[in-house]
Design an enzyme around this catalytic site. Sequence first.
Site, PDB file in Angstrom:
ATOM      1  CB  SER A  71      19.659   9.214 -34.060  1.00  0.00           C
ATOM      2  OG  SER A  71      20.349  10.416 -33.798  1.00  0.00           O
TER       3      SER A  71
ATOM      4  CE  LYS B   5      21.124  10.487 -29.934  1.00  0.00           C
ATOM      5  NZ  LYS B   5      20.460  10.341 -31.239  1.00  0.00           N
TER       6      LYS B   5
END
Length: 342
Positions: A234, A279
């Site tokens: 990611s 996140k």
Amino acid sequence: MKQNKRYFIVFAVVVVLAFFLAQYRLPYYIYQPGSADDLNPVVQVQDGFNSDGEMHLVTVSGGPATPIRYVIAKILPYHEIYDIEDILPEGVSQNEYHHAQLQVMESSQEAAQVVAYQAAGKDITINYDGVYVMSVGQDMPAEGKLQIGDRIIEVNGKEIKKSEELIDLIAPLKVGDSVEVTFERKDKRMTKTVSLQKHPEEERAIMGIGLVTDRSVKVDPPVNFKSGEIGGPSAGLMFSLEIYDQLTESDITKGYQVAGTGEISYEGKVGRIGGIDKKVVASDEEGIEIFFAPNEGGKEGSNYEVAKKTAEDIGTDMKIVPVDTFEEALQYLKDLDPKTEE
């Protein structure tokens, strides 16, 4: 004397109970917001340019559940509890899973180099060194035959050096067909016959595995990564932006604190990732001002939609920016007015 013995017994019971609550592993896995760390110490281009702002690598923290962590995860927002078998397939240890995630991180770093160096017009050479199994879908034909970390060597007798070759080989096959897959597992060469079944969403036949190509990338000027034990794909988008920023004299941060997430392909496409809500929370806690989120072509339930809703729920002023490609993120930063001191 009896009283001292009682105190000792009580103390021993408390110690055992505390150890149990803190160390005993339940059959669950917990994900929670991680951190948003400055990429400058992580990605270092030789003689690279400095910037007024900073790019950030955002992580999700995950690990086996203990009784204490389980209770905390039940109480706090943006903590998710999964059955351990949903994270670690049967027969795959925590170490094997972590090793596979580190392999994916290396692939992500290499893809980021390719995208950034090509965009910056710098020298780059790519060599292909093999294909590894990154995931095996539950109830898929490959389940029980292939495992995470297997290095695929041949399919139907044809040498496989990159994942695109395997995909192209299977593309013309039909549901019900079988393929002979030759692979290495723990230094042993093995061959398994795997049948193909229909993709759950598309009209094509699949084995039900995720792949990652092991490439070696040579660039000039050289770049060094210090990502430690962080795994997964990611960070690709942010790696590519950070590398490009150091390669070029123009400061694309414009003085802002920039973060984001998204797997990056060798063609610069930004792909979906997991845990984006966590996140966003981690980025807000670190004072991030701009956050790039995979747009997934604008489809319903995209990473961008989840990120935007999370930002609204936590009341952050952080700007959530949808992107489908590296070029879109780069152009957004180039079009920004430099940050002014308030």
